[in-house]
Design an enzyme around this catalytic site. Structure first.
Site, mmCIF file in Angstrom:
data_model
loop_
_atom_site.group_PDB
_atom_site.id
_atom_site.type_symbol
_atom_site.label_atom_id
_atom_site.label_comp_id
_atom_site.label_asym_id
_atom_site.label_seq_id
_atom_site.Cartn_x
_atom_site.Cartn_y
_atom_site.Cartn_z
ATOM 1 N N SER A 155 0.833 -1.207 0.000
ATOM 2 C CA SER A 155 0.000 0.000 0.000
ATOM 3 C C SER A 155 0.872 1.262 0.000
ATOM 4 C CB SER A 155 -0.990 0.001 1.164
ATOM 5 O OG SER A 155 -0.337 0.091 2.392
ATOM 6 N N ARG A 200 22.658 -14.278 4.053
ATOM 7 C CA ARG A 200 22.090 -12.967 3.720
ATOM 8 C C ARG A 200 22.996 -12.229 2.755
ATOM 9 N NH1 ARG A 200 17.812 -11.280 6.477
ATOM 10 N NH2 ARG A 200 17.377 -12.296 8.458
ATOM 11 N N ASN A 202 13.682 3.979 4.328
ATOM 12 C CA ASN A 202 12.728 2.980 4.808
ATOM 13 C C ASN A 202 11.601 3.693 5.535
ATOM 14 O OD1 ASN A 202 11.746 0.344 5.601
ATOM 15 N ND2 ASN A 202 12.559 0.735 7.644
ATOM 16 N N HIS A 241 9.043 3.126 8.778
ATOM 17 C CA HIS A 241 8.830 2.308 9.976
ATOM 18 C C HIS A 241 7.600 2.866 10.693
ATOM 19 C CE1 HIS A 241 9.953 -0.307 13.310
ATOM 20 N NE2 HIS A 241 9.526 0.681 14.085
ATOM 21 N N SER A 297 7.807 6.872 10.751
ATOM 22 C CA SER A 297 9.098 7.548 10.569
ATOM 23 C C SER A 297 9.660 7.100 9.227
ATOM 24 C CB SER A 297 10.107 7.114 11.641
ATOM 25 O OG SER A 297 9.638 7.385 12.943
ATOM 26 N N THR A 325 20.851 2.519 7.458
ATOM 27 C CA THR A 325 22.245 2.188 7.733
ATOM 28 C C THR A 325 22.266 0.728 8.176
ATOM 29 O OG1 THR A 325 22.047 2.858 10.040
ATOM 30 C CG2 THR A 325 22.773 4.552 8.476
ATOM 31 N N ASP A 364 16.881 0.290 11.812
ATOM 32 C CA ASP A 364 16.000 1.377 12.265
ATOM 33 C C ASP A 364 16.728 2.504 12.998
ATOM 34 O OD1 ASP A 364 13.757 0.087 11.206
ATOM 35 O OD2 ASP A 364 13.319 -0.955 13.073
#
Ligand code: GRF
Length: 208
Positions: free
Chosen positions: A21, A73, A115, A117, A149, A154, A158
């Protein structure tokens, strides 16, 4: 007044894992000829993410890379870097992307990943704080307000510099779901606003 020329626009890569969304909010913002960005590619780690359908409906290129078959990862992130570099994005927007990125991904795009959050960072952020966990923590802490936020990414989850935050009240009868919906509605406005701030040079981040 002259609009923004196509070449002045920021090319975005939007990373998703689910509903998308927030991606939709960015797609809608980009429909305004004066919005200073366009979406070059939508990247998902989940083949069934509904956001991919949203991207295809809008005629946007998509890339999917499942973590299956990768032993670390770092290996996954290296593969993601080579896919994304082909699109040469100016800015990578994580929008409900449910993987923690390692320096293998972050370093080549340092200062160019943001990002969203769903809490007022630094409150209720960090590893394991996602989705309903965040809103449950806000309610358990008795906070009187919450909100999204938008921040630079980095290697510390968060903890990158905040670009902007929007505040909403926490109401006495809130459940994690009602609070999540109120925060999400604000997030949909905040994310395009943050992209605009970066495009207009009002905020930037140089990783050291
Ligand atoms: C958003 O609340 C975002 O903050 C969190 O996950 C949610 C994603 O929603 N990381 P959507 O996929 O954009 O609908």
């Amino acid at each position: 007044m002259a609009g923004i020329s196509t070449s002045d626009k920021l090319d975005l890569a939007v990373f998703i894992s689910g509903s998308g969304s927030n991606l939709q909010a960015l797609i809608d913002a980009c429909r305004d000829p004066d919005f200073p960005a366009r979406i070059a590619v939508v990247f998902s780690n989940k083949e069934d993410a509904y956001g991919l359908t949203r991207a295809k409906s809008a005629g946007i290129s998509t890339e999917t890379l499942s973590h299956k078959g990768f032993s670390s990862r770092e290996e996954y992130d290296a593969a993601a870097v080579s896919i994304i570099k082909r699109y040469d994005p100016d800015l990578i927007c994580l929008a409900g992307f449910m993987r923690i990125l390692t320096p293998v991904f972050i370093t080549p795009f340092a200062g160019r990943i943001i990002n969203t959050h769903p809490s007022l960072l630094p409150r209720h952020g960090g590893e394991g704080m996602f989705g309903h966990h965040v809103h449950e923590a806000v309610l358990a802490a008795g906070d009187s307000e919450s909100g999204p936020s938008i921040h630079f990414v980095t290697a510390e989850v968060d903890r990158g510099p905040v670009i902007l935050q929007r505040r909403v009240p926490v109401l006495p009868d809130d459940t994690p779901d009602t609070l999540a919906a109120r925060v999400l509605a604000e997030e949909h406005k905040a994310y395009p606003d943050a992209v605009r701030m970066i495009a207009e040079g009002k905020v930037s981040f140089t990783a050291n």
